[in-house]
Every structure is written in structure tokens, then in C-alpha cells.
Design an enzyme around this catalytic site. Structure first.
Site, PDB file in Angstrom:
ATOM      1  N   SER A 106      -2.991  -5.316  -0.008  1.00 17.58           N
ATOM      2  CA  SER A 106      -2.344  -6.421   0.705  1.00 17.58           C
ATOM      3  C   SER A 106      -0.819  -6.443   0.637  1.00 17.58           C
ATOM      4  O   SER A 106      -0.199  -7.292   1.286  1.00 17.58           O
ATOM      5  CB  SER A 106      -2.884  -7.760   0.204  1.00 17.58           C
ATOM      6  OG  SER A 106      -4.181  -7.979   0.699  1.00 17.58           O
TER       7      SER A 106
ATOM      8  N   LYS B 139       1.134  -6.601   3.861  1.00 22.36           N
ATOM      9  CA  LYS B 139       1.500  -7.830   4.566  1.00 22.36           C
ATOM     10  C   LYS B 139       2.995  -8.136   4.503  1.00 22.36           C
ATOM     11  O   LYS B 139       3.488  -8.979   5.255  1.00 22.36           O
ATOM     12  CB  LYS B 139       0.681  -8.997   4.015  1.00 22.36           C
ATOM     13  CG  LYS B 139      -0.797  -8.876   4.392  1.00 22.36           C
ATOM     14  CD  LYS B 139      -1.712  -9.731   3.559  1.00 22.36           C
ATOM     15  CE  LYS B 139      -3.178  -9.472   3.965  1.00 22.36           C
ATOM     16  NZ  LYS B 139      -4.146  -9.935   2.981  1.00 22.36           N
TER      17      LYS B 139
ATOM     18  N   SER C 165      -2.833 -14.649   1.087  1.00 25.14           N
ATOM     19  CA  SER C 165      -3.149 -13.267   1.474  1.00 25.14           C
ATOM     20  C   SER C 165      -4.290 -13.218   2.491  1.00 25.14           C
ATOM     21  O   SER C 165      -5.203 -12.370   2.417  1.00 25.14           O
ATOM     22  CB  SER C 165      -3.510 -12.437   0.241  1.00 25.14           C
ATOM     23  OG  SER C 165      -3.401 -11.066   0.512  1.00 25.14           O
TER      24      SER C 165
ATOM     25  N   LYS D 170       4.688  -9.872  -3.433  1.00 22.88           N
ATOM     26  CA  LYS D 170       3.329  -9.853  -2.860  1.00 22.88           C
ATOM     27  C   LYS D 170       2.401  -9.032  -3.739  1.00 22.88           C
ATOM     28  O   LYS D 170       2.760  -7.946  -4.194  1.00 22.88           O
ATOM     29  CB  LYS D 170       3.358  -9.255  -1.440  1.00 22.88           C
ATOM     30  CG  LYS D 170       2.006  -9.301  -0.747  1.00 22.88           C
ATOM     31  CD  LYS D 170       1.646 -10.715  -0.362  1.00 22.88           C
ATOM     32  CE  LYS D 170       0.208 -10.840   0.160  1.00 22.88           C
ATOM     33  NZ  LYS D 170      -0.798 -10.762  -0.935  1.00 22.88           N
TER      34      LYS D 170
END
Length: 461
Positions: free
Chosen positions: A72, A75, A130, A243
Site C-alpha cells: 500500500s 498509494k 488505506s 504510509k
């Protein structure tokens, strides 16, 4: 004749520049040192990097160019493209294809087919919760389809400086052809942190998505980066945000942006083990903050500072040229290292704002660079000098110290400077002799022509 003189003038100016820049080059190559870079920490992550984003200096690396699965942290790029292509009040819609592609184990915020949400709400859902379906919704809103969006992702990654990265979706779900490197993710994060809205999102611990056409109750999104939660055992006051990412194939991944004093750092840790990714990140950040410092090139490299006051003058022109080190250029170096311990490499190339770049190296480590500017002494430079003079008048004590430091440094490099000026003077004298010789030859030739014409006129009588 006019063209010839023009060429000669140009030649003199070029020789003057070469003479001066040769002096710069000779006075900035320091003796080789035995680099003793600060001892790096041991981390669990299989691949990692720590960089200072304003200079691009790499302070730590572990397999930084190895291809890894990002999960993720993908992202971050989705958010960057959203900020560059959308307004916060635009509306995204969750398609049937998007919602039906989700599996029970995917990170999501329980969106429904046809649900409408602002881009702002979507960004918070993307970076805090997320949400995979939100990543796809943003991709479809921007490019019409995930396929078109991934092409945009790959192009933007290259623009950021990524070299060994390839994306096939907007959310980071595993695909053998979806991979990044620690270095590439640091480059992408460097571009993302330029947007204040991005920093606002990643620094939030929670955000409530309001009710909408398909959502009867507000939905709380909670930040997964535990280093910004004050109640977490991993809390770090220096961390602004970042993140997280996880899949079975990628392991635990984390990208983090932090700042302490005047130093900013970006860390990337790939394929760590569970919450140990936060320990890895803390070790890297403490290593960077505790062992390195910024130094201003103009203020600390006295040899360049002396040359910044040199003025180049052509005898055939009223325009003065001035060499100046970029006064805002700073480099990051280990705490126990002086700028004179660094090796310098000067590369000459003409751009709109400089004619050369000085690169500072400590062993094999590039610590930063500074531009050498070559400008007219008139217009903008005179305005800058005028402002500087006003500042110096307000602070005479500082002015005196600068003058004393410059005088002392000038004495140390007087031999190289005298040689350079002598070389320039010899070339100028040589060119003047050539011009005088040519003009004399032309005058003699014209005089002979006049004599021949006079003889012809007498014969014709």
C-alpha cells in the site's frame, strides 16, 4: 574587419572566464581523506534508504535498488497524482467493477456501488485507512480506468526520478509486475511532500468521512502510521507522517517523512517484520538526525567565497562579469567532518542561472552541490549588491568580520589568483598586438593602393 574584432572580443572574454574558473578549480581540490562515515544501525528490513530530500543526499542505504513489492505504499503516488489532477471539492463515484473486485481481506471503508465522495474525503480514506476501493475510485475519476491511470503512474514515477519501478494498479495489491525500489519510493515521496495538502493528510491521526448518498453514518478513518500517534509506544515527535503497507509477498513496508531543526529526512523500509518496521524507521531517523548537520557553502568554503568577489573585465566591453557561489546552497555532512575534509568536483555547463556546479564528496558519498553563477555586474546583480550594502550598514560588526575573513582567505590563495590574472593580461596584450598589426597592415596596403592609382592617373594624362 568589424566581424574580426567581434570574434577577438569574444575570445578575450572566454579566455578570461577560463583563467578565473581554472583558479577556482585549483583552489577547491582538497587532499584525499580517509572517510569515516558514522556507523549505520542494523535493521530488520531487507531493503531501505535514508535521504535528505532538499539535497538528495543518501545518508543510509541497504539494497536500495533491489526490486521489491510495495503493497500500500503505492498509494503515495496515487495521492500525488490526485493532488496534481483534481480539486478537493470534486466528486468521485465508486463503480460496480471497483466494488465487486474487492475481497474480504482487502483494506476498505465499506463503500457501496454508486457512492459519491469528495476528493478530499477520498484522500484521507486513501492515506489513513488505506482503502483499496478509494484508490481505484480516484484512478477511474482521473483517467477513466485503472489501466490508463497506471500509465500515468509510471510516467510520473520516471519524472520523479524512479529508475526501476513499475505499477499495474493504484492500490498496491500484489502483482508480480508491480514493483518498486527503496530509492524510487524516496524519489516519489520527495515530490509528494512538496504539497502542503499531502502533509496535512499524512499528519492526521484520524479523519471522519461524513454521511453521503449511500452512507447513513459518518465513518472514522484512523491513521495506521503509529509513529504519529501520541499514545503509541512508537510515537516520535519528529515524524510528520508517511504510509504503511503490507501483503504476504511484500512484508511490512513503511515510508516516513520527518523533520528536526533544519534537517528533513525521508526513510523507506521494505519487507520488514510486523511492527519492527517502526523500530527500523526510528533507528534510521535517529541515525540521520544525530550524526549529520547542514553547512552553508558560501559561509563555510572560504576559497569559493573569495572568488565570488572576482570581477572579469574585457578591454573592449563596458560590461563586467562576476562569479558568485549560490549563497543559499547548503550541503549535509557528518558532525565530525569539516567542509575542508571534502573532495570537490567542478563540472562546467551553461544553464540559465549558472555556468558550473561544485559537487562535494566524502569518500564515495555525495554530500550535496552548489551552483557557480556568472552574471552581469549591472541590473539584477547591482540591485542585490545594493541590498547587501544596506544590510551591512545596519550591521557593521558583521560586515567587519566578513571583510577580515575574506582578506585572510585572499592572502592564502594570492599565488593562484596572481597567476590567473597574469595569464589573462598576457593573452589580452597578445590579442592587442595582433589587432594593431592587422590595422597597420591595412593602412600600409591602402597607402600603396593610393600610390598606384596616382601613377595611373599621371600616365593617362
Amino acid at each position: 574587419m568589424k566581424k574580426f574584432i567581434t570574434y577577438i572580443v569574444s575570445f578575450v572574454m572566454i579566455v578570461s572566464i577560463i583563467g578565473q574558473t581554472t583558479n577556482i578549480y585549483n583552489t577547491t581540490i582538497y587532499a584525499d581523506t580517509k572517510p569515516d562515515f558514522p556507523k549505520a544501525p542494523d535493521i530488520v528490513g531487507k531493503s531501505a534508504i535514508l535521504i535528505e530530500p532538499t539535497t538528495g543526499t543518501i545518508l543510509y542505504e541497504k539494497e536500495p535498488h533491489k526490486k521489491m513489492y510495495p503493497a500500500s505504499i503505492t498509494k503515495i503516488l496515487t495521492a500525488l497524482l490526485t493532488l496534481e489532477n483534481c480539486k478537493m471539492n470534486e466528486e468521485i463515484v465508486y463503480s460496480k467493477k471497483n466494488i465487486e473486485s474487492l475481497t474480504w481481506e482487502d483494506s476498505n471503508i465499506e463503500c457501496k456501488v454508486g457512492e459519491k465522495m469528495t476528493v478530499k474525503d477520498g484522500l484521507y480514506a486513501l492515506m489513513l485507512a488505506s482503502a483499496n476501493e478509494t484508490a481505484t475510485a480516484l484512478a477511474e475519476h482521473i483517467s477513466g480506468s485503472t489501466e490508463n491511470f497506471t500509465q500515468l503512474m509510471n510516467d510520473r514515477a520516471k519524472q520523479a526520478g524512479a529508475k526501476n519501478t513499475h505499477f499495474v494498479n493504484a492500490n498496491g495489491l500484489h502483482d508480480d509486475n508491480h514493483y518498486v525500489t527503496a530509492y524510487d519510493m524516496a524519489m516519489i515521496m520527495t515530490d509528494a511532500i512538496q504539497y502542503p495538502a499531502f502533509l496535512d493528510v499524512i499528519h492526521s491521526t484520524e479523519y471522519t468521512i461524513p454521511a453521503n448518498n449511500k452512507r447513513k453514518k459518518p465513518y472514522p478513518s484512523v491513521q495506521r502510521h503509529m509513529m504519529i500517534h501520541p499514545t503509541s509506544q512508537y510515537y516520535d515527535a519528529d515524524v510528520i507522517g508517511g504510509k504503511t503497507g503490507y501483503t504476504d509477498q511484500a512484508g511490512k513496508c513503511l515510508v516516513t517523512y520527518a523533520k528536526r531543526g533544519n534537517i528533513s529526512l525521508i526513510s523507506v523500509v521494505l519487507k520488514s517484520d510486523g511492527d519492527l518496521v517502526f523500530d527500523d524507521t526510528r533507528k534510521l531517523l535517529d541515525y540521520g538526525f544525530d550524526n549529520f548537520q547542514f553547512v552553508n557553502v558560501f559561509e563555510n568554503d572560504t576559497r569559493f567565497k573569495t572568488n565570488s568577489l572576482d570581477t572579469l573585465v574585457s578591454p573592449f566591453s563596458t560590461t563586467n562579469k562576476i562569479i558568485s557561489v549560490d549563497k543559499d546552497a547548503s550541503i549535509i555532512i557528518p558532525n565530525n567532518v569539516s567542509i575542508t575534509d571534502l573532495k570537490t568536483e567542478v563540472s562546467f555547463h551553461l544553464t540559465d542561472d549558472s555556468f558550473a556546479t561544485i559537487t562535494y564528496k566524502y569518500g564515495n558519498h555525495i554530500m550535496g552541490s552548489a551552483k557557480m553563477k556568472y552574471v552581469n555586474s549591472g541590473s539584477d546583480f547591482e540591485k542585490e549588491e545594493s541590498t547587501t550594502r544596506e544590510t551591512l550598514i545596519q550591521n557593521k560588526e558583521t560586515s567587519t568580520k566578513i571583510a577580515e575573513t575574506t582578506h585572510a582567505t585572499t592572502k592564502n590563495t594570492s599565488k593562484e589568483g596572481n597567476f590567473s590574472h597574469l595569464f589573462t593580461i598576457i593573452i589580452i596584450i597578445f590579442v592587442v598586438i595582433i589587432i594593431v598589426s592587422i590595422l597597420t597592415a591595412i593602412l600600409i596596403h591602402r597607402r600603396n593602393l593610393n600610390k598606384i592609382r596616382a601613377m595611373k592617373r599621371r600616365r593617362n594624362r
